[in-house]
Design a protein around this motif. Structure first.
Motif, mmCIF file in Angstrom:
data_model
loop_
_atom_site.group_PDB
_atom_site.id
_atom_site.type_symbol
_atom_site.label_atom_id
_atom_site.label_comp_id
_atom_site.label_asym_id
_atom_site.label_seq_id
_atom_site.Cartn_x
_atom_site.Cartn_y
_atom_site.Cartn_z
ATOM 1 N N ASN A 1 0.833 -1.211 0.000
ATOM 2 C CA ASN A 1 0.000 0.000 0.000
ATOM 3 C C ASN A 1 0.867 1.259 0.000
ATOM 4 O O ASN A 1 0.567 2.228 -0.697
ATOM 5 N N TYR B 1 3.880 1.499 -1.228
ATOM 6 C CA TYR B 1 4.446 1.575 -2.576
ATOM 7 C C TYR B 1 3.429 2.168 -3.552
ATOM 8 O O TYR B 1 3.762 3.032 -4.361
ATOM 9 N N MET B 2 2.197 1.689 -3.468
ATOM 10 C CA MET B 2 1.142 2.158 -4.368
ATOM 11 C C MET B 2 0.884 3.651 -4.186
ATOM 12 O O MET B 2 0.661 4.368 -5.159
ATOM 13 N N THR C 1 -0.492 2.991 -9.408
ATOM 14 C CA THR C 1 -1.164 1.690 -9.373
ATOM 15 C C THR C 1 -0.356 0.540 -9.926
ATOM 16 O O THR C 1 -0.748 -0.603 -9.750
ATOM 17 N N GLU C 2 0.757 0.780 -10.610
ATOM 18 C CA GLU C 2 1.543 -0.302 -11.155
ATOM 19 C C GLU C 2 2.652 -0.693 -10.206
ATOM 20 O O GLU C 2 3.617 0.022 -10.038
ATOM 21 N N CYS C 3 2.507 -1.845 -9.570
ATOM 22 C CA CYS C 3 3.528 -2.380 -8.686
ATOM 23 C C CYS C 3 4.470 -3.235 -9.514
ATOM 24 O O CYS C 3 4.043 -4.209 -10.123
#
Length: 68
Positions: A56, A58-59, A64-66
């Motif tokens: 979360n 990181y997002m 939205t692209e992990c």
């Protein structure tokens, strides 16, 4: 490396990237699952929750692209 000794604060002399933390937690969760033979063991769930928080984080930082 055991999850119990894991410290993401960088107090051991170097900083760990958010991506590295996610990969570490993912690997630790899978290793712990293999040892415990259960996705519902307390330790697997604890690691999974920490992994969720890091994903979360990181997002929020990168969208939205992990990529990890």
């Amino acid at each position: 490396m055991s999850y119990v000794g894991y410290n993401s604060s960088g107090s051991i002399g170097y900083d760990i990237s958010l991506e590295d933390e996610i990969l570490f937690l993912r690997n630790e969760m899978m290793r712990t699952f293999q040892e415990e033979k259960s996705f519902t063991s307390d330790l697997v769930i604890e690691i999974s929750c920490k992994l969720d928080l890091k994903i979360n984080e990181y997002m929020k930082l990168y969208g939205t692209e992990c990529k990890v």
